[in-house]
Design an enzyme around this catalytic site. Structure first.
Site, PDB file in Angstrom:
ATOM      1  N   GLY A  10       0.786  -1.218   0.000  1.00 13.08           N
ATOM      2  CA  GLY A  10       0.000   0.000   0.000  1.00 13.08           C
ATOM      3  C   GLY A  10       0.818   1.269   0.000  1.00 13.08           C
ATOM      4  N   GLY A  61       3.940   2.683  -2.369  1.00 11.52           N
ATOM      5  CA  GLY A  61       5.003   2.652  -3.367  1.00 11.52           C
ATOM      6  C   GLY A  61       5.355   4.082  -3.720  1.00 11.52           C
ATOM      7  N   THR A 121      14.196  -5.821  -5.454  1.00  8.85           N
ATOM      8  CA  THR A 121      15.191  -6.381  -6.367  1.00  8.85           C
ATOM      9  C   THR A 121      16.290  -7.091  -5.587  1.00  8.85           C
ATOM     10  OG1 THR A 121      14.758  -4.623  -7.983  1.00  8.85           O
ATOM     11  CG2 THR A 121      16.833  -5.835  -8.193  1.00  8.85           C
ATOM     12  N   THR A 177      17.233  17.408  -7.217  1.00 12.11           N
ATOM     13  CA  THR A 177      15.971  16.686  -7.100  1.00 12.11           C
ATOM     14  C   THR A 177      15.089  16.894  -8.324  1.00 12.11           C
ATOM     15  OG1 THR A 177      16.018  16.828  -4.681  1.00 12.11           O
ATOM     16  CG2 THR A 177      13.876  16.424  -5.715  1.00 12.11           C
ATOM     17  N   GLY A 228       4.345  -7.811 -37.532  1.00 17.88           N
ATOM     18  CA  GLY A 228       4.600  -9.171 -37.064  1.00 17.88           C
ATOM     19  C   GLY A 228       6.060  -9.472 -36.799  1.00 17.88           C
ATOM     20  N   GLU A 253      11.133   3.212  -8.908  1.00 15.44           N
ATOM     21  CA  GLU A 253      11.884   4.415  -8.513  1.00 15.44           C
ATOM     22  C   GLU A 253      11.031   5.681  -8.620  1.00 15.44           C
ATOM     23  OE1 GLU A 253      15.484   4.625  -7.388  1.00 15.44           O
ATOM     24  OE2 GLU A 253      14.519   2.742  -6.893  1.00 15.44           O
ATOM     25  N   GLY A 254       9.718   5.509  -8.467  1.00 18.40           N
ATOM     26  CA  GLY A 254       8.804   6.643  -8.549  1.00 18.40           C
ATOM     27  C   GLY A 254       8.139   6.705  -9.900  1.00 18.40           C
ATOM     28  N   THR A 255       6.825   6.658  -9.929  1.00 17.44           N
ATOM     29  CA  THR A 255       6.094   6.658 -11.197  1.00 17.44           C
ATOM     30  C   THR A 255       6.271   7.982 -11.938  1.00 17.44           C
ATOM     31  OG1 THR A 255       4.076   7.564 -10.224  1.00 17.44           O
ATOM     32  CG2 THR A 255       4.331   5.159 -10.181  1.00 17.44           C
TER      33      THR A 255
END
Length: 402
Positions: free
Chosen positions: A142, A144, A171, A331, A358, A381-383
């Site tokens: 809940g 991220g 990871t 940042t 294809g 790593e942050g959306t």
């Protein structure tokens, strides 16, 4: 002033990383993806060569300089990390993420760890030792993107801390010798209640949950971590008690500081994946569409467009990495690099898959694998949404932005 030209030494290092990617990473790429595991012999070989998973943060114990020692020029460790990330991800991003080393646990340990902690936990990563891993435990089911919402708890009992909770999508979490774990003393304290700990493998109550089966990056291990009354000594509180107070938000700021270093690195990884797909596409256009027909001309224009977008992403990444090397707060620029590079990498590979029809969608084709791999880069790593929120807040300080 930031110089975005590569020095001769940086070009040499970039070429070395590319050779390694071409000769050692790319030949294993499809097989390791199919088997959903990295090749053990490959990992040991990389460890013995000293090719490990480290970002731009100081991943070595800091030694005091002699008074007479002359100061050296600015570091380029973050720039070199970005170069390595792009080239090795061009070979295979999942294998890069699987490399031994401190991984994403390295930056918080390097930024905030005490001298004794850095000496103890970085020293296990050596070419002379068997391959070992570190990990970074922040994400929860809940929490991220909303790092402030972590629900793992910690409480002080005598000279120990007791940790309870679960972490997900970690990871190398299953194989790590130690994990940097974030927990909250009291949810009512908000970010000021966050604490970070070094939890060693084998600590009673610390166990590995499920290993995720994923759409992409299949060769990289992604684990769930479970903490059931896990007791760690006070010396495993990252940075020591002096780093924290009810108003300092030390644990939260450690997490955020980590992202300023790792986001350009992750952006460079996404760029490497996109570049691999772009080169496959460009080669296909050269082979199959040499005529002046309208469709062929359209495809050639797409080659030029993708090249431009990749180059723009690279410059954003190098700028953010170079600012970190110079000690300039980055940042906003770190989020810009992550947001732009990963978004465009995902769009480029989707378009390539459409344009190749294809030819690109067949299993066991590199383009199909790259398309699967890139999907997560705008999430971890942050959306992308979070990156754009961070950028907006830096551009308009004091303005509340929902």
């Amino acid at each position: 002033m930031i110089d975005l030209e590569l020095s001769p030494q940086q070009k040499m290092m970039r070429d070395m990383f590319h050779q390694l990617a071409r000769n050692d990473f790319r030949p294993l790429s499809l097989r390791c993806d199919r088997e959903s595991r990295a090749d053990d012999a490959f990992l040991e070989k990389m460890n013995k060569m000293g090719i490990t998973m480290r970002t731009g943060a100081d991943a070595a114990p800091r030694k005091k300089k002699a008074v007479s020692e002359k100061p050296k020029g600015p570091s380029d460790v973050n720039r070199l990390s970005a170069l390595a990330a792009e080239e090795l991800s061009w070979g295979d991003a999942a294998l890069l993420m699987s490399l031994p080393g401190p991984g994403l646990g390295g930056p918080p340990l390097g930024f905030m760890g005490t001298e004794a902690q850095r000496e103890k936990y970085f020293s296990i990563f050596s070419k002379k030792e068997p391959a070992r891993w570190g990990a970074y435990g922040l994400t929860e089911p809940g929490a991220g993107s909303d790092v402030a919402g972590i629900r793992s708890t910690c409480r002080k009992e005598g000279n120990e801390w007791v940790i309870n909770g679960r972490k997900c999508f970690i990871t190398n979490g299953g194989r790590a010798s130690w994990v940097i774990v974030f927990a909250s003393m009291d949810a009512k304290l908000g970010r000021a209640g966050h604490r970070a700990f070094i939890v060693e493998k084998g600590t009673p109550g610390f166990s590995i949950g499920k290993i995720e089966k994923k759409l992409g990056l299949r060769a990289s291990e992604t684990a769930e971590l479970v903490f059931d009354d896990v007791r760690v000594p006070e010396e495993n509180l990252l940075g020591g008690p002096g780093r924290y107070s009810e108003t300092s938000k030390g644990g939260f700021r450690t997490a955020m500081k980590t992202f300023d270093s790792t986001r350009p690195f992750v952006a460079a990884m996404g760029l490497g994946v996109a570049r691999a797909g772009y080169e496959e596409f460009a080669d296909w256009v050269r082979r199959e569409h040499r005529t002046a027909a309208p469709w062929s001309a359209h495809l050639r224009r797409k080659v030029a467009e993708f090249d431009r977008r990749i180059h723009a992403a690279r410059l954003l990444i190098w700028n953010a990495a170079s600012m970190a090397d110079l000690g300039i707060p980055n940042t906003r620029e770190a989020s810009m690099s992550k947001s732009y590079a990963c978004k465009h990498a995902k769009e480029i590979l989707r378009e390539i898959l459409d344009l190749m029809r294809g030819t690109g969608t067949e299993q066991e084709q590199l383009v199909e694998k790259l398309f699967r791999d890139i999907q997560v880069f705008d999430i971890f790593e942050g959306t992308g949404q979070i990156q754009r929120l961070i950028i907006a807040r830096r551009m308009m300080p004091g303005l509340e932005i929902d």
